[in-house]
Design an enzyme around this catalytic site. Sequence first.
Site, mmCIF file in Angstrom:
data_model
loop_
_atom_site.group_PDB
_atom_site.id
_atom_site.type_symbol
_atom_site.label_atom_id
_atom_site.label_comp_id
_atom_site.label_asym_id
_atom_site.label_seq_id
_atom_site.Cartn_x
_atom_site.Cartn_y
_atom_site.Cartn_z
ATOM 1 N N HIS A 109 6.596 34.302 -4.432
ATOM 2 C CA HIS A 109 7.237 35.611 -4.307
ATOM 3 C C HIS A 109 8.169 35.614 -3.120
ATOM 4 O O HIS A 109 8.043 34.816 -2.186
ATOM 5 C CB HIS A 109 6.196 36.720 -4.162
ATOM 6 C CG HIS A 109 5.501 36.745 -2.824
ATOM 7 N ND1 HIS A 109 5.960 37.462 -1.746
ATOM 8 C CD2 HIS A 109 4.380 36.115 -2.389
ATOM 9 C CE1 HIS A 109 5.144 37.297 -0.718
ATOM 10 N NE2 HIS A 109 4.172 36.472 -1.067
ATOM 11 N N CYS A 110 9.165 36.515 -3.166
ATOM 12 C CA CYS A 110 10.030 36.734 -2.014
ATOM 13 C C CYS A 110 9.736 38.139 -1.515
ATOM 14 O O CYS A 110 8.650 38.666 -1.723
ATOM 15 C CB CYS A 110 11.498 36.542 -2.379
ATOM 16 S SG CYS A 110 12.097 37.679 -3.638
ATOM 17 N N ALA A 111 10.698 38.794 -0.898
ATOM 18 C CA ALA A 111 10.429 40.105 -0.318
ATOM 19 C C ALA A 111 10.194 41.173 -1.363
ATOM 20 O O ALA A 111 9.485 42.150 -1.128
ATOM 21 C CB ALA A 111 11.591 40.521 0.587
#
Length: 684
Positions: free
Chosen positions: A25-27
């Site tokens: 995942h990213c932000a």
Amino acid sequence: MDYAKIASQVIELSGGKGNIRSVAHCATRLRLQLRNNDLRNEEAISDVEGVKGVFLTQSQFQIIFGAGLVNLICDEVQKQLGTVQESREEEPEEKGNAVQRFIKMLSDIFVPIIPAIVAGGLLMGLNNLLTSPLIGGQSLIELYPQWQGLASAINTFANAPFTFLPVLIGFSATKKFGGNPFLGAAMGMIMVHPDLLNAYQIGVAQAPVWNIFGFEIAAIGYQGTVLPVLAVAWILATIEKRLHKVTPTWLDNLTTPLLSILITSFMTFIFVGPILRQAGNLLAAGITWTYNTLGPVGGALFGFVYAPITMTGMHHSFIAIETQLLANSAQTGGSFIFSTASMNNVAQGAAVLAVLLMTKNEKIKSICSASGISALLGITEPAMFGVTLKLKYPFYAAMTGSAVGSAYLAGTRTLAQALGAAGLPGFISMKPDHYLNFAIGLALSMAVSFGLTIVFWKKFGLERQDGTGKQAVRETGKKRGTEDTADAVEAEGAAVGTVEAEGAAVAAGTVEQEGAVIADRAVEPESPAGPERTPAQFYSPMNGRILPVSQSADEMFASRALGDGNAVDPADGLVCAPCDGTVTMIFPTGHAMGIASDSGFEVLIHAGIDTVKLNGEGFEVFVEQGKHVKKGDRLLRMDLDFIRSQGLNPQTMMIFTEGAALGVEVFPAESGGVDHRAVEVRRK
């Protein structure tokens, strides 16, 4: 919200557990690598609670949950998939030119094995302390014969990583090339088998010969070599992958390893190994001859360009050469690359300490105190990118200091015998009888760098570039036309000085030649409708070309799935606070953060597109979660050149995450000049 239920639905609608290769995942987004993208049900996933949108981009399936929520969902998905790894690595995509890809390949292969080489090198240094004639022409083991066994044991421990270097490289390189790393290790073992003539005995002893149907093959080992095993690992991985494609499943596990090793082994000893062993020897000998022949001139040139080479990342390509030099130190004498790197590192550290002495800016002082010591101990990135490069002239001073120190070492033939921390701790990597010359080289590098930085500081008025004093404000105001403007800027609390040097600016308004940024609009007064509908003014977090977020190069942001806002094609890498507020979230990789403005709005700043895959490389964060910031305070800096070299877009987004509840207007500044826009937000 039931996170377990949401995660279960995501897994099921993405084709089930067996279809998910990896999850990260990213932000804001859950990122899934699927084995078969056709098995996903985008329409159904869009209806799952918390999902704000879905995209398939660059073979990766992305599900938008938003900041904060995505962390919880990702943890639950990993738990249900039976993996708790937190790696955010994605399938590698070959980007950049051929040179950049080659350097990255070498870095990926050698970085994992550096600890083993460093351990062997430092043990070699310890052995040198025991066996070198340091005390009245006698060594410690001659004075204390009872230590002979200790020295012998340490010598064995020290030589092992270099003797069996092909095993380490074979494992790492084959893994990088997509093959079975254990087959690579086995191939490395074959190349250093005890039945072969040891590579260090070439020309001293007669090599055994394999006579196969009248064809004679010299049975010579490859101890301490680099190029042959790199090529062999690539050949092995290529053969293995081809065999996997054509071999029936029921035979694959039996015949593929057998044929891969057999074919690669014969290719290695018949022509690949002998050719590349000679090429490696010629390369190391050629570089050593050039360095030794040019003497101080060669040392000065290499020392002068070492810092720019480090900036490009090309210094990683030296690892293979340096390993070869150290492995064959009996012939080469050792490595001049480590010695030069030490001169460069302490020169950068000395330049930063000079800035620390001269500046009156408290922010720069705090950066200098930490980064200067770090550079002296061998880590220069904070010093280079945080101080010397921004002020430019200290960087030139450090390059000159490095050149002077390296010239002295070249003139005295001071060479390293091992890898280690290149800087003040580098003594342990040198021969004891080279300590004095190494110390003199360090002193020369530091003195020249420190002195020149102070000279440049005074001559070029760098005190006005570091953001201190009222004079910088006055000069900014004069360039805009009136003294009153300067007073207005100062009263408003805008940061002054150059963005490059000071690193702080109110990131909206007219960008002057120096890079000082001045806010051109104030928050409008409260409307009769009350504070909830009062518009608030936000400023672009970066200098550059500003666009409505609908024109973003990222589909997800352009769709406004996460909310409205603006995008910036940055002119420099500095990201500043767009408002007064509190930092509520900083993503671990440093590429995204959230701010709760004092006016009551939540804003997300996302630096670069898909930059999460860099795992924080290229980003420097200046604030902590929970910190209250003022408009124009530095938040983070991203290395635009590095990000572009990785094939990524540094376009930065500022998003208001309340979505449809807000009315967002992006408008140009009235004063014209450099293209920029501010954002006005109000609740509907």
